[in-house]
Design an enzyme around this catalytic site. Structure first.
Site, mmCIF file in Angstrom:
data_model
loop_
_atom_site.group_PDB
_atom_site.id
_atom_site.type_symbol
_atom_site.label_atom_id
_atom_site.label_comp_id
_atom_site.label_asym_id
_atom_site.label_seq_id
_atom_site.Cartn_x
_atom_site.Cartn_y
_atom_site.Cartn_z
ATOM 1 N N ASN A 1 12.003 -4.788 -3.678
ATOM 2 C CA ASN A 1 13.326 -5.445 -3.677
ATOM 3 C C ASN A 1 14.413 -4.631 -2.979
ATOM 4 O O ASN A 1 15.277 -5.197 -2.323
ATOM 5 C CB ASN A 1 13.729 -5.868 -5.090
ATOM 6 C CG ASN A 1 13.816 -4.714 -6.053
ATOM 7 O OD1 ASN A 1 13.132 -3.710 -5.895
ATOM 8 N ND2 ASN A 1 14.648 -4.848 -7.053
ATOM 9 N N GLY B 1 8.849 -0.350 -10.558
ATOM 10 C CA GLY B 1 8.238 -1.671 -10.399
ATOM 11 C C GLY B 1 8.183 -2.393 -11.721
ATOM 12 O O GLY B 1 8.925 -2.065 -12.654
ATOM 13 N N GLU C 1 10.250 3.600 -13.903
ATOM 14 C CA GLU C 1 11.493 2.842 -13.712
ATOM 15 C C GLU C 1 11.108 1.376 -13.685
ATOM 16 O O GLU C 1 10.648 0.868 -12.662
ATOM 17 C CB GLU C 1 12.168 3.262 -12.388
ATOM 18 C CG GLU C 1 12.589 4.731 -12.345
ATOM 19 C CD GLU C 1 13.861 5.015 -13.135
ATOM 20 O OE1 GLU C 1 14.621 4.070 -13.415
ATOM 21 O OE2 GLU C 1 14.084 6.194 -13.482
ATOM 22 N N CYS D 1 16.892 -5.042 -10.136
ATOM 23 C CA CYS D 1 16.421 -4.693 -11.482
ATOM 24 C C CYS D 1 17.555 -4.667 -12.496
ATOM 25 O O CYS D 1 17.327 -4.917 -13.667
ATOM 26 C CB CYS D 1 15.702 -3.358 -11.451
ATOM 27 S SG CYS D 1 16.715 -2.034 -10.793
ATOM 28 N N GLU E 1 11.613 -11.634 -17.223
ATOM 29 C CA GLU E 1 12.685 -11.156 -16.352
ATOM 30 C C GLU E 1 12.821 -12.157 -15.206
ATOM 31 O O GLU E 1 11.830 -12.470 -14.541
ATOM 32 C CB GLU E 1 12.313 -9.773 -15.803
ATOM 33 C CG GLU E 1 13.339 -9.218 -14.858
ATOM 34 C CD GLU E 1 12.933 -7.866 -14.271
ATOM 35 O OE1 GLU E 1 11.814 -7.403 -14.525
ATOM 36 O OE2 GLU E 1 13.754 -7.290 -13.546
HETATM 37 P P1 NAD Z 1 5.103 -4.379 -8.791
HETATM 38 O O1 NAD Z 1 4.803 -3.843 -10.109
HETATM 39 O O2 NAD Z 1 4.425 -5.610 -8.334
HETATM 40 O O3 NAD Z 1 4.807 -3.313 -7.643
HETATM 41 C C1 NAD Z 1 5.329 -2.019 -7.622
HETATM 42 C C2 NAD Z 1 4.350 -1.096 -6.942
HETATM 43 O O4 NAD Z 1 3.151 -1.069 -7.686
HETATM 44 C C3 NAD Z 1 3.984 -1.516 -5.513
HETATM 45 O O5 NAD Z 1 4.005 -0.375 -4.670
HETATM 46 C C4 NAD Z 1 2.595 -2.056 -5.657
HETATM 47 O O6 NAD Z 1 1.822 -1.832 -4.505
HETATM 48 C C5 NAD Z 1 2.046 -1.288 -6.815
HETATM 49 N N1 NAD Z 1 0.999 -2.032 -7.556
HETATM 50 C C6 NAD Z 1 0.917 -3.366 -7.717
HETATM 51 N N2 NAD Z 1 -0.163 -3.671 -8.457
HETATM 52 C C7 NAD Z 1 -0.784 -2.518 -8.779
HETATM 53 C C8 NAD Z 1 -1.936 -2.183 -9.543
HETATM 54 N N3 NAD Z 1 -2.688 -3.104 -10.126
HETATM 55 N N4 NAD Z 1 -2.244 -0.883 -9.675
HETATM 56 C C9 NAD Z 1 -1.483 0.064 -9.117
HETATM 57 N N5 NAD Z 1 -0.377 -0.211 -8.373
HETATM 58 C C10 NAD Z 1 -0.030 -1.466 -8.208
HETATM 59 O O7 NAD Z 1 6.676 -4.525 -8.823
HETATM 60 P P2 NAD Z 1 7.546 -5.298 -7.787
HETATM 61 O O8 NAD Z 1 7.238 -6.756 -7.927
HETATM 62 O O9 NAD Z 1 7.432 -4.645 -6.458
HETATM 63 O O10 NAD Z 1 9.017 -5.050 -8.328
HETATM 64 C C11 NAD Z 1 9.649 -5.907 -9.234
HETATM 65 C C12 NAD Z 1 9.787 -5.270 -10.592
HETATM 66 O O11 NAD Z 1 10.258 -3.955 -10.470
HETATM 67 C C13 NAD Z 1 10.791 -5.968 -11.479
HETATM 68 O O12 NAD Z 1 10.279 -6.024 -12.781
HETATM 69 C C14 NAD Z 1 11.991 -5.054 -11.438
HETATM 70 O O13 NAD Z 1 12.837 -5.126 -12.554
HETATM 71 C C15 NAD Z 1 11.356 -3.733 -11.332
HETATM 72 N N6 NAD Z 1 12.282 -2.809 -10.707
HETATM 73 C C16 NAD Z 1 12.763 -1.792 -11.444
HETATM 74 C C17 NAD Z 1 13.668 -0.932 -10.882
HETATM 75 C C18 NAD Z 1 14.227 0.222 -11.638
HETATM 76 O O14 NAD Z 1 14.852 1.052 -11.005
HETATM 77 N N7 NAD Z 1 14.053 0.322 -12.927
HETATM 78 C C19 NAD Z 1 14.057 -1.109 -9.563
HETATM 79 C C20 NAD Z 1 13.537 -2.162 -8.843
HETATM 80 C C21 NAD Z 1 12.625 -3.002 -9.427
#
Ligand code: NAD
Length: 448
Positions: free
Chosen positions: A105, A180, A202, A236, A326
């Protein structure tokens, strides 16, 4: 990377500073490409990029460059009577070879802001970007590979579910920093636990926004609409839903509508200021929420262009997905409440949000709300902006994550705090050594 780390090359102040400067230069050199990539992935304007991506990152970099020498200083701490005449200090040592995993994002900022902390603290870093922001990922790879050797900072793109387990099984990282979703966060935590690797998580969650009867409604609407619909709601710390005192609900809704039109025009799909959903999967997920209540503003969509209009929704059923998951998109549920207990009951369905926002002009109410709703961070009479102040720690609690970063907190997250005591030889009372019989009285005087 391990060998390079163990050579000690990353530890000196001069090296760390040089690398931060190299990162800064590379980001500046690729400025236009960054804008083009973020437009392609998320339809972000250059101004929005500056505030939330490259400019945000440069502010973190400059803060680290200004304070690095001081951050690295050993910290002298007092020594207790028991250990007289020793001296005690805390050394900030690098952790080693670390892994940083980013989401899509804010693909640049959320991968590179932790990197600033990791470099400042003297670590080697593996960077794993999200596969869902491919244009930005390609530019980030260029930025990294133009500046750093692979044994120091390694960029590993690819499908997270394949690449990350592969790396974590075959290599013992010294720290994993993950941003994530909560569901993938749990997978990362489990993999890290196998090797006792410490983590920073995070994560996301539903960040509530409360508007009290005595809140400044025009200001609340202006600020809520701004951050909720920025990046098409894919933030987020976006206000996930609004709980508004019934006495001011109508007024707030009218003000929100006014602001949405003012910011994005009658046709947000053509607005320079309005983004798009990242992909079909996210579009479909967020579109489903539109059926879970009465649409009081917006609601139009276009799957071809991944457009969802900034939407205000009155949920008809508080147990529907829109109030359970969310939202992470441009749909804002607005729910009226009469008493604080009623509102707290709704918030308690999704405890420990990443952020909490309250709009009120009464400091006592502010305090009551802050005490009643635990969250990672919070704003009073504002939403989301706390994360742009690098003097504040940024992170969640409970299901919204563990650990924090930004500014000095990033340096701390990527440093081991090593406790060191130094004891001179000139004073060594027999009291400290066996036989101990008969010394209980004096021990009770010294250790208490
Ligand atoms: P995601 O969990 O889909 O992906 C994040 C990362 O994890 C990516 O690099 C992805 O390649 C990796 N990943 C995906 N599946 C995996 C698996 N099975 N095993 C290991 N790694 C894997 O998250 P997203 O959709 O990219 O982001 C959205 C989420 O992130 C929302 O829930 C949002 O609130 C959160 N977010 C949190 C913050 C924060 O600072 N707290 C910031 C931005 C987003």
């Amino acid at each position: 990377m391990r060998q390079f780390y163990l050579s000690g090359a990353t530890r000196s102040y001069a090296f760390r500073k040089q690398q931060l400067l190299a990162l800064k230069r590379s980001i500046t050199d690729h400025e236009t490409e960054i804008y083009e990539a973020l437009y392609s992935d998320l339809r972000k304007s250059r101004e929005e990029c500056w505030v939330t991506e490259n400019g945000f990152l440069l502010a973190e970099l400059n803060d680290a460059l200004r304070h690095l020498r001081r951050w690295m200083q050993p910290e002298a701490v007092p020594t207790n009577l028991l250990n007289f005449p020793s001296g005690s200090r805390v050394l900030y040592e690098p952790l080693g070879v670390t892994l940083i995993i980013g989401p899509w994002n804010y693909p640049l900022q959320l991968l590179f802001t932790p990197l600033v902390g990791a470099i400042a603290a003297g670590n080697c870093v593996v960077l794993k970007p999200s596969e869902f922001a491919p244009a930005t990922s390609a530019v980030m790879q260029k930025i990294i590979e133009a500046s750093f050797s692979k044994e120091y900072i390694l960029y590993v793109p690819g499908d997270g579910a394949t690449v990350i387990p592969d790396m974590m099984k075959n290599f013992s990282f010294d720290h994993v920093f993950y941003t994530g979703s909560t569901s993938v966060g749990k997978i990362i935590y489990q993999m890290a636990a196998e090797k006792l690797v410490p983590v920073t998580l995070e994560l996301g969650g539903k960040s509530p926004c409360v508007v009290e009867s005595d809140g400044n409604i025009p200001v609340a609407a202006k600020r809520i609409a701004m951050t909720k619909f920025s990046n098409a709601g894919q933030m987020c710390v976006a206000p996930d839903y609004v709980l508004v005192h019934r006495s001011v609900k109508e007024k707030l809704v009218a003000e929100l509508k006014k602001r949405i039109v003012q910011y994005f025009g009658e046709k947000p799909e053509e607005s320079y200021n309005y983004g798009k959903l990242i992909n079909e999967k996210q579009f479909d997920r967020v579109s489903r929420y539109l059926q879970q209540g009465n649409i009081i503003h917006g609601g139009r969509t276009n799957r071809q262009t991944l457009f969802i209009e900034p939407t205000l929704l009155e949920p008809t059923d508080l147990s529907a997905a829109v109030m359970k998951e969310e939202i992470f998109g441009p749909v804002l549920p607005v729910i009226g409440f009469e008493t604080m207990e009623e509102a707290l009951h709704i918030i308690a369905e999704n405890p420990d949000p990443l952020s909490f926002y309250v709009f009120s002009s009464d400091p006592d109410k502010e305090t009551r709300w802050l005490n009643a709703v635990p969250s990672g961070g919070a704003c009073i009479n504002n939403a989301s902006w706390h994360l742009t102040n690098y003097n504040l720690p940024f992170g969640g609690r409970g299901s919204s994550g563990m650990g924090a970063y930004h500014g000095k907190y990033s340096f701390d997250t990527f440093s081991h705090k090593r406790a060191v005591m130094k004891t001179p030889a000139w004073f060594d009372p027999a009291l400290k050594y066996p036989p101990f019989k008969g010394k209980l009285g004096i021990f009770k005087k010294i250790i208490r």
